[in-house]
Design a protein around this motif. Sequence first.
Motif, PDB file in Angstrom:
ATOM      1  N   ARG A 199       0.815  -1.213   0.000  1.00 29.05           N
ATOM      2  CA  ARG A 199       0.000   0.000   0.000  1.00 29.05           C
ATOM      3  C   ARG A 199       0.850   1.266   0.000  1.00 29.05           C
ATOM      4  O   ARG A 199       1.997   1.262   0.453  1.00 29.05           O
ATOM      5  CB  ARG A 199      -0.928   0.005   1.223  1.00 29.05           C
ATOM      6  CG  ARG A 199      -1.896  -1.167   1.252  1.00 29.05           C
ATOM      7  CD  ARG A 199      -2.787  -1.153   2.483  1.00 29.05           C
ATOM      8  NE  ARG A 199      -3.665  -2.305   2.524  1.00 29.05           N
ATOM      9  CZ  ARG A 199      -4.843  -2.374   1.910  1.00 29.05           C
ATOM     10  NH1 ARG A 199      -5.277  -1.325   1.226  1.00 29.05           N
ATOM     11  NH2 ARG A 199      -5.577  -3.468   1.982  1.00 29.05           N
ATOM     12  N   SER A 200       0.251   2.330  -0.489  1.00 23.25           N
ATOM     13  CA  SER A 200       0.940   3.613  -0.523  1.00 23.25           C
ATOM     14  C   SER A 200       1.201   4.116   0.900  1.00 23.25           C
ATOM     15  O   SER A 200       0.282   4.136   1.725  1.00 23.25           O
ATOM     16  CB  SER A 200       0.094   4.644  -1.281  1.00 23.25           C
ATOM     17  OG  SER A 200       0.709   5.904  -1.277  1.00 23.25           O
ATOM     18  N   THR A 260       1.786   7.114   1.831  1.00 20.94           N
ATOM     19  CA  THR A 260       1.240   8.454   2.030  1.00 20.94           C
ATOM     20  C   THR A 260       0.408   8.823   0.812  1.00 20.94           C
ATOM     21  O   THR A 260       0.357   8.079  -0.168  1.00 20.94           O
ATOM     22  CB  THR A 260       2.375   9.477   2.240  1.00 20.94           C
ATOM     23  OG1 THR A 260       1.808  10.758   2.564  1.00 20.94           O
ATOM     24  CG2 THR A 260       3.224   9.615   0.982  1.00 20.94           C
ATOM     25  N   SER A 261      -0.274   9.946   0.858  1.00 22.44           N
ATOM     26  CA  SER A 261      -1.021  10.409  -0.307  1.00 22.44           C
ATOM     27  C   SER A 261      -0.085  11.165  -1.248  1.00 22.44           C
ATOM     28  O   SER A 261       0.958  11.677  -0.831  1.00 22.44           O
ATOM     29  CB  SER A 261      -2.172  11.311   0.130  1.00 22.44           C
ATOM     30  OG  SER A 261      -1.682  12.432   0.844  1.00 22.44           O
ATOM     31  N   TYR A 282       0.939   9.496  -8.159  1.00 22.40           N
ATOM     32  CA  TYR A 282       1.702   8.271  -8.419  1.00 22.40           C
ATOM     33  C   TYR A 282       2.351   8.309  -9.805  1.00 22.40           C
ATOM     34  O   TYR A 282       1.697   8.636 -10.800  1.00 22.40           O
ATOM     35  CB  TYR A 282       0.758   7.078  -8.311  1.00 22.40           C
ATOM     36  CG  TYR A 282       1.280   5.774  -8.870  1.00 22.40           C
ATOM     37  CD1 TYR A 282       2.108   4.959  -8.113  1.00 22.40           C
ATOM     38  CD2 TYR A 282       0.919   5.362 -10.148  1.00 22.40           C
ATOM     39  CE1 TYR A 282       2.575   3.752  -8.623  1.00 22.40           C
ATOM     40  CE2 TYR A 282       1.374   4.159 -10.660  1.00 22.40           C
ATOM     41  CZ  TYR A 282       2.199   3.366  -9.895  1.00 22.40           C
ATOM     42  OH  TYR A 282       2.659   2.189 -10.404  1.00 22.40           O
ATOM     43  N   ALA A 326       8.014   2.874  -7.213  1.00 23.70           N
ATOM     44  CA  ALA A 326       7.233   3.990  -7.738  1.00 23.70           C
ATOM     45  C   ALA A 326       7.806   5.304  -7.212  1.00 23.70           C
ATOM     46  O   ALA A 326       8.676   5.318  -6.331  1.00 23.70           O
ATOM     47  CB  ALA A 326       5.768   3.872  -7.325  1.00 23.70           C
ATOM     48  N   LEU A 336       6.193   9.050  -5.667  1.00 20.77           N
ATOM     49  CA  LEU A 336       5.019   9.788  -5.233  1.00 20.77           C
ATOM     50  C   LEU A 336       5.377  11.265  -5.166  1.00 20.77           C
ATOM     51  O   LEU A 336       6.351  11.639  -4.499  1.00 20.77           O
ATOM     52  CB  LEU A 336       4.535   9.317  -3.867  1.00 20.77           C
ATOM     53  CG  LEU A 336       3.596   8.111  -3.813  1.00 20.77           C
ATOM     54  CD1 LEU A 336       3.214   7.833  -2.367  1.00 20.77           C
ATOM     55  CD2 LEU A 336       2.355   8.324  -4.657  1.00 20.77           C
ATOM     56  N   VAL A 342       9.235   5.468  -3.513  1.00 22.95           N
ATOM     57  CA  VAL A 342       8.480   4.515  -2.707  1.00 22.95           C
ATOM     58  C   VAL A 342       9.206   3.185  -2.786  1.00 22.95           C
ATOM     59  O   VAL A 342       9.359   2.617  -3.873  1.00 22.95           O
ATOM     60  CB  VAL A 342       7.036   4.361  -3.211  1.00 22.95           C
ATOM     61  CG1 VAL A 342       6.281   3.331  -2.379  1.00 22.95           C
ATOM     62  CG2 VAL A 342       6.320   5.700  -3.179  1.00 22.95           C
ATOM     63  N   LEU A 392      -3.208   9.185  -5.328  1.00 20.83           N
ATOM     64  CA  LEU A 392      -3.400   8.128  -4.346  1.00 20.83           C
ATOM     65  C   LEU A 392      -3.613   8.721  -2.962  1.00 20.83           C
ATOM     66  O   LEU A 392      -3.060   9.769  -2.636  1.00 20.83           O
ATOM     67  CB  LEU A 392      -2.182   7.196  -4.304  1.00 20.83           C
ATOM     68  CG  LEU A 392      -1.827   6.409  -5.564  1.00 20.83           C
ATOM     69  CD1 LEU A 392      -0.626   5.507  -5.287  1.00 20.83           C
ATOM     70  CD2 LEU A 392      -3.005   5.597  -6.043  1.00 20.83           C
ATOM     71  N   SER A 397      -3.307   7.838   1.264  1.00 20.51           N
ATOM     72  CA  SER A 397      -2.509   6.992   2.138  1.00 20.51           C
ATOM     73  C   SER A 397      -3.232   5.662   2.369  1.00 20.51           C
ATOM     74  O   SER A 397      -4.415   5.642   2.701  1.00 20.51           O
ATOM     75  CB  SER A 397      -2.286   7.692   3.478  1.00 20.51           C
ATOM     76  OG  SER A 397      -1.544   6.882   4.353  1.00 20.51           O
ATOM     77  N   ASP A 399      -3.792   3.409  -0.025  1.00 27.50           N
ATOM     78  CA  ASP A 399      -4.305   2.839  -1.278  1.00 27.50           C
ATOM     79  C   ASP A 399      -3.351   1.754  -1.783  1.00 27.50           C
ATOM     80  O   ASP A 399      -2.127   1.854  -1.633  1.00 27.50           O
ATOM     81  CB  ASP A 399      -4.456   3.919  -2.347  1.00 27.50           C
ATOM     82  CG  ASP A 399      -5.646   4.828  -2.109  1.00 27.50           C
ATOM     83  OD1 ASP A 399      -6.437   4.528  -1.202  1.00 27.50           O
ATOM     84  OD2 ASP A 399      -5.778   5.819  -2.829  1.00 27.50           O
ATOM     85  N   ILE A 401      -1.031  -0.222  -4.138  1.00 26.21           N
ATOM     86  CA  ILE A 401      -0.188  -0.008  -5.320  1.00 26.21           C
ATOM     87  C   ILE A 401       0.048  -1.326  -6.045  1.00 26.21           C
ATOM     88  O   ILE A 401      -0.104  -1.406  -7.269  1.00 26.21           O
ATOM     89  CB  ILE A 401       1.146   0.653  -4.940  1.00 26.21           C
ATOM     90  CG1 ILE A 401       0.898   2.052  -4.363  1.00 26.21           C
ATOM     91  CG2 ILE A 401       2.070   0.736  -6.154  1.00 26.21           C
ATOM     92  CD1 ILE A 401       2.164   2.763  -3.917  1.00 26.21           C
TER      93      ILE A 401
END
Length: 205
Positions: A125-126, A128-129, A132, A157, A159, A168, A192, A194, A196, A198
């Motif tokens: 999961r991500s 943080t927000s 992406y 990834a 962010l 990430v 995204l 926080s 979510d 990935i």
Amino acid sequence: MTGARVFGRELTAGHAADGDEDGDRGPRLLAPAVGLFRPSQAREVIRAGTVIGELEVLGELVRVLAPAGAQGVLVDPSGGSIARRPVGYGDVLFTLDVEGAASIADGAEDGAASADASDAALVFRSPTSGRYYARPSPDAPPFVVVGDEVSVGQTIALLEVMKTFNRVQYGGAGVPERAKVVRVVPENESDLGSGDVILELAALD
């Protein structure tokens, strides 16, 4: 960096329920200040704290967040035809399609077995927000694709948070040291929240 744009702060949009003088309209999210507004991608169900766009106020970029109590699918009154539009305080940024949100929820219930399987699957999961990015530059290959093996510390990834690009890296509680990528969930350059998902993963022995 010369010419770089930096976000200084965040503002929460106003929230107008339906039933005022324009009673035929649904709930609306309103501009919290005067400036140039760049909407985020519509189509998704928003919740409190979701970034709904960027507002340029006297040269400063401000992230605009959805307020508490607002729920629905974002509908851009410009139809997405205007990339950046001037707004005054209290102007409508988005209307909210509440029925659309309910339809999405109903669809989720109809696909409960599939959703439950996805929830039960191993996921990354991500942390943080942010926005992406699946690849380090537009011409570069993606960090990971379906079938790749990932291990702790590997970059999967980027962010973009407050106009800063953060790597990430795979790892953390709840994921194995090595895993195989079954699915890359978000679309490139999507926003995204926080937590979510990935990556959907399969553990490796």
